[in-house]
Design a protein around this motif. Structure first.
Motif, PDB file in Angstrom:
ATOM      1  N   GLN A  88       0.734  -1.127  -0.147  1.00  0.00           N
ATOM      2  CA  GLN A  88      -0.093  -0.051   0.077  1.00  0.00           C
ATOM      3  C   GLN A  88       0.854   1.402   0.146  1.00  0.00           C
ATOM      4  O   GLN A  88       0.879   1.982  -0.781  1.00  0.00           O
ATOM      5  N   LEU A  89       1.840   1.303   0.529  1.00  0.00           N
ATOM      6  CA  LEU A  89       2.878   2.432   0.577  1.00  0.00           C
ATOM      7  C   LEU A  89       3.993   2.952  -0.651  1.00  0.00           C
ATOM      8  O   LEU A  89       3.640   3.615  -0.787  1.00  0.00           O
ATOM      9  N   CYS A  90       3.549   1.460  -0.989  1.00  0.00           N
ATOM     10  CA  CYS A  90       4.875   1.496  -2.028  1.00  0.00           C
ATOM     11  C   CYS A  90       4.389   2.375  -3.256  1.00  0.00           C
ATOM     12  O   CYS A  90       4.269   2.970  -4.257  1.00  0.00           O
ATOM     13  N   GLY A  91       2.406   1.788  -3.212  1.00  0.00           N
ATOM     14  CA  GLY A  91       1.648   1.961  -4.646  1.00  0.00           C
ATOM     15  C   GLY A  91       1.605   3.787  -4.245  1.00  0.00           C
ATOM     16  O   GLY A  91       1.444   4.617  -4.788  1.00  0.00           O
ATOM     17  N   HIS A  92       1.438   4.118  -3.076  1.00  0.00           N
ATOM     18  CA  HIS A  92       1.470   5.558  -2.522  1.00  0.00           C
ATOM     19  C   HIS A  92       2.389   6.157  -3.113  1.00  0.00           C
ATOM     20  O   HIS A  92       2.961   7.605  -3.986  1.00  0.00           O
ATOM     21  N   PHE A  93       3.603   5.923  -2.655  1.00  0.00           N
ATOM     22  CA  PHE A  93       4.919   6.517  -3.162  1.00  0.00           C
ATOM     23  C   PHE A  93       5.170   6.351  -4.544  1.00  0.00           C
ATOM     24  O   PHE A  93       6.299   6.616  -5.307  1.00  0.00           O
ATOM     25  N   ARG A  94       5.046   5.509  -5.443  1.00  0.00           N
ATOM     26  CA  ARG A  94       4.804   4.614  -6.804  1.00  0.00           C
ATOM     27  C   ARG A  94       6.529   4.363  -6.913  1.00  0.00           C
ATOM     28  O   ARG A  94       7.608   4.154  -7.235  1.00  0.00           O
ATOM     29  N   PHE A  95       6.976   3.488  -5.563  1.00  0.00           N
ATOM     30  CA  PHE A  95       8.127   2.931  -5.436  1.00  0.00           C
ATOM     31  C   PHE A  95       8.170   1.565  -6.786  1.00  0.00           C
ATOM     32  O   PHE A  95       6.983   1.222  -6.697  1.00  0.00           O
ATOM     33  N   PRO A  96       9.135   1.572  -7.054  1.00  0.00           N
ATOM     34  CA  PRO A  96       9.238  -0.061  -8.235  1.00  0.00           C
ATOM     35  C   PRO A  96       9.306  -1.826  -7.230  1.00  0.00           C
ATOM     36  O   PRO A  96       9.098  -1.380  -6.226  1.00  0.00           O
ATOM     37  N   GLU A  97       9.099  -2.291  -8.098  1.00  0.00           N
ATOM     38  CA  GLU A  97       8.758  -3.626  -6.813  1.00  0.00           C
ATOM     39  C   GLU A  97       9.942  -4.254  -6.540  1.00  0.00           C
ATOM     40  O   GLU A  97       9.520  -4.905  -5.577  1.00  0.00           O
ATOM     41  N   GLU A  98      10.899  -3.749  -7.259  1.00  0.00           N
ATOM     42  CA  GLU A  98      12.229  -3.798  -6.057  1.00  0.00           C
ATOM     43  C   GLU A  98      12.228  -3.428  -4.679  1.00  0.00           C
ATOM     44  O   GLU A  98      12.499  -4.396  -3.725  1.00  0.00           O
ATOM     45  N   VAL A  99      12.265  -2.474  -4.170  1.00  0.00           N
ATOM     46  CA  VAL A  99      12.137  -1.609  -3.465  1.00  0.00           C
ATOM     47  C   VAL A  99      11.140  -2.356  -2.490  1.00  0.00           C
ATOM     48  O   VAL A  99      11.044  -3.323  -1.071  1.00  0.00           O
ATOM     49  N   GLU A 100       9.949  -2.943  -2.940  1.00  0.00           N
ATOM     50  CA  GLU A 100       8.680  -3.515  -2.069  1.00  0.00           C
ATOM     51  C   GLU A 100       9.144  -4.638  -2.218  1.00  0.00           C
ATOM     52  O   GLU A 100       8.446  -5.570  -0.322  1.00  0.00           O
ATOM     53  N   ALA A 101       9.062  -5.638  -2.385  1.00  0.00           N
ATOM     54  CA  ALA A 101       9.579  -7.328  -2.356  1.00  0.00           C
ATOM     55  C   ALA A 101      10.904  -6.959  -1.080  1.00  0.00           C
ATOM     56  O   ALA A 101      10.685  -8.077  -0.056  1.00  0.00           O
ATOM     57  N   THR A 102      11.621  -5.714  -1.395  1.00  0.00           N
ATOM     58  CA  THR A 102      12.860  -5.729  -0.683  1.00  0.00           C
ATOM     59  C   THR A 102      12.688  -5.789   0.637  1.00  0.00           C
ATOM     60  O   THR A 102      13.027  -6.117   1.657  1.00  0.00           O
ATOM     61  N   ALA A 103      11.860  -4.668   0.975  1.00  0.00           N
ATOM     62  CA  ALA A 103      11.707  -4.089   2.479  1.00  0.00           C
ATOM     63  C   ALA A 103      10.736  -5.364   2.965  1.00  0.00           C
ATOM     64  O   ALA A 103      10.873  -5.761   3.823  1.00  0.00           O
ATOM     65  N   ILE A 104       9.890  -6.464   2.502  1.00  0.00           N
ATOM     66  CA  ILE A 104       8.991  -7.319   2.607  1.00  0.00           C
ATOM     67  C   ILE A 104       9.776  -8.198   2.812  1.00  0.00           C
ATOM     68  O   ILE A 104       9.654  -9.015   4.233  1.00  0.00           O
ATOM     69  N   SER A 105      11.551  -8.139   2.415  1.00  0.00           N
ATOM     70  CA  SER A 105      12.095  -9.808   3.152  1.00  0.00           C
ATOM     71  C   SER A 105      12.725  -8.801   4.298  1.00  0.00           C
ATOM     72  O   SER A 105      13.270  -9.965   5.191  1.00  0.00           O
ATOM     73  N   TYR A 106      13.365  -7.901   3.981  1.00  0.00           N
ATOM     74  CA  TYR A 106      13.886  -7.482   5.645  1.00  0.00           C
ATOM     75  C   TYR A 106      12.851  -7.801   6.676  1.00  0.00           C
ATOM     76  O   TYR A 106      13.497  -7.966   7.866  1.00  0.00           O
ATOM     77  N   LEU A 107      11.886  -6.915   5.827  1.00  0.00           N
ATOM     78  CA  LEU A 107      10.917  -7.381   8.105  1.00  0.00           C
ATOM     79  C   LEU A 107      10.729  -8.865   7.990  1.00  0.00           C
ATOM     80  O   LEU A 107      10.618  -9.025   9.948  1.00  0.00           O
ATOM     81  N   LYS A 108      10.372  -9.585   7.526  1.00  0.00           N
ATOM     82  CA  LYS A 108      10.221 -10.698   7.667  1.00  0.00           C
ATOM     83  C   LYS A 108      11.660 -11.323   8.567  1.00  0.00           C
ATOM     84  O   LYS A 108      11.776 -12.324   9.124  1.00  0.00           O
ATOM     85  N   ARG A 109      12.948 -10.753   7.718  1.00  0.00           N
ATOM     86  CA  ARG A 109      14.696 -11.435   8.363  1.00  0.00           C
ATOM     87  C   ARG A 109      14.241 -10.474   9.835  1.00  0.00           C
ATOM     88  O   ARG A 109      14.986 -11.187  10.851  1.00  0.00           O
TER      89      ARG A 109
END
Length: 358
Positions: A88-109
């Motif tokens: 949702q935040l990535c859509g708001h800021f129009r971040f590319p998919e690489e940012v979204e996927a990386t942030a999710i990985s960071y949160l899990k780790r």
């Protein structure tokens, strides 16, 4: 001898070249079996409960007896809720998919090193996303970032940035399944027996949706990006998945059959995981966990509590001791008779004595 190269080395005896992925920190540091994941989370949870109970008891004996602490599954519900906030935040800021996927990985780790009873996922999620914008070379200013997120200050992000980076072992590179899927799709373009009618954009988009759904599961912590990609393609089009596997089978019949069975097993397991676990958590269930968390959160992390103030005082005391020691060592050095060190002077004297003897 038959089979040898001109320099006399038998290629069959040479070590097989490892895939590039196996040289990554992701392969070395962030792979688990389902049982290992369960054990890691259970151990973190038990350790956090013991530490929090001890802290509470130190301030008021017997006060922790009636508390209900979170279980590992409760923690996962809350973490998963905030994982769903990242797209949702990535859509708001129009971040590319690489940012979204990386942030999710960071949160899990992060939550394989910490618990939500110590660090609430809300600010950790915001910090992980901000860090991902930098590590993927899609930076945004801190002011622009925080000013577009309600009730968020710059200190909410910066205050946790080092902790998040440290919890990641400063290993910021992430290999993603969406990139592996694109590689599979390019492979399919080169297969002569596949028509455009079979390789439709809709099939790729459906497979990509499954890859994105896999981010809400533990798949990336258990399987390789390519395994997740082929499983997602299999969910979208079993025909194309089989065609791709056929193109990669070794020439030896026994090896080919073993390879196919292995891929089919992983496809089935990952596909079931995506379909079963990729749903967002029940919001009411997550709210209930959050309400419980307010009662059992580590008091050392609650601003203004006795435990928090005591921890800050102890940190200040240690920092002051460190500063005093550094200042003492500095003054001792500059005020000494020999600012260059006695050993250096001694060596110089010995050299001079040798010259005199000569």
């Amino acid at each position: 001898m038959a089979g040898e190269t001109p320099n006399g080395v038998d290629p069959s005896s040479s070590p097989a070249k490892k895939p590039l992925y196996e040289a990554s920190t992701q392969f070395r540091s962030w792979r688990y079996s389902p049982e290992q994941l369960r054990q890691v989370r259970q151990k973190l949870n038990v350790g956090a409960v013991a530490a929090i109970r001890k802290t509470i008891e130190e301030n008021e004996s017997g006060s922790s007896a009636s508390l209900s602490f979170l279980q590992p599954d409760d923690e996962l519900v809350l973490v998963k809720l905030y994982i769903t906030k990242i797209p949702q935040l990535c859509g708001h800021f129009r971040f590319p998919e690489e940012v979204e996927a990386t942030a999710i990985s960071y949160l899990k780790r992060f939550y394989l090193k910490n618990t939500v009873m110590d660090w609430h996922p809300k600010n950790v999620m915001l910090t992980a996303l901000f860090l991902a914008t930098k590590t993927t070379n899609n930076p945004i200013s801190l002011d622009s970032y925080t000013s577009n997120i309600p009730k968020t200050s710059q200190s909410d992000v910066l205050g946790l940035e080092f902790l998040v980076a440290q919890s990641l072992n400063f290993e910021f590179a992430v290999w993603h399944a969406h990139r592996a899927l694109w590689g599979l799709w390019l492979d399919l373009q080169g297969l002569p027996d596949l028509t455009e009618a079979l390789r439709t954009p809709e099939v790729y988009e459906t497979a990509l949706k499954h890859v994105r759904a896999s981010r809400f599961t533990d798949a990336e912590l258990i399987y390789t990006p390519s395994q997740i990609a082929i499983a997602s393609l299999s969910l979208a089009s079993p025909l194309l998945s089989n065609k791709w596997m056929d193109s990669k089978l070794p020439s030896d019949a026994a090896a080919a059959e073993s390879y196919r069975q292995t891929l089919e097993r992983s496809n089935s397991t990952i596909g079931e995981m995506i379909l079963r676990d990729a749903q967002p958590p029940n919001v009411e269930a997550a709210r209930e966990v959050d309400r419980c968390l307010k009662l059992c959160k580590n008091p050392q992390r609650v601003v203004g509590s006795k435990a928090y103030l005591a921890r800050r005082a102890e940190e200040e005391r240690r920092a002051e001791e460190k500063r005093n020691k550094k200042a003492h060592d500095f003054h001792k050095t500059i005020e000494g008779d020999d600012p260059f060190g006695s050993e250096l002077v001694q060596i110089g004297q010995e050299t001079q004595d040798m010259d005199d003897d000569d």
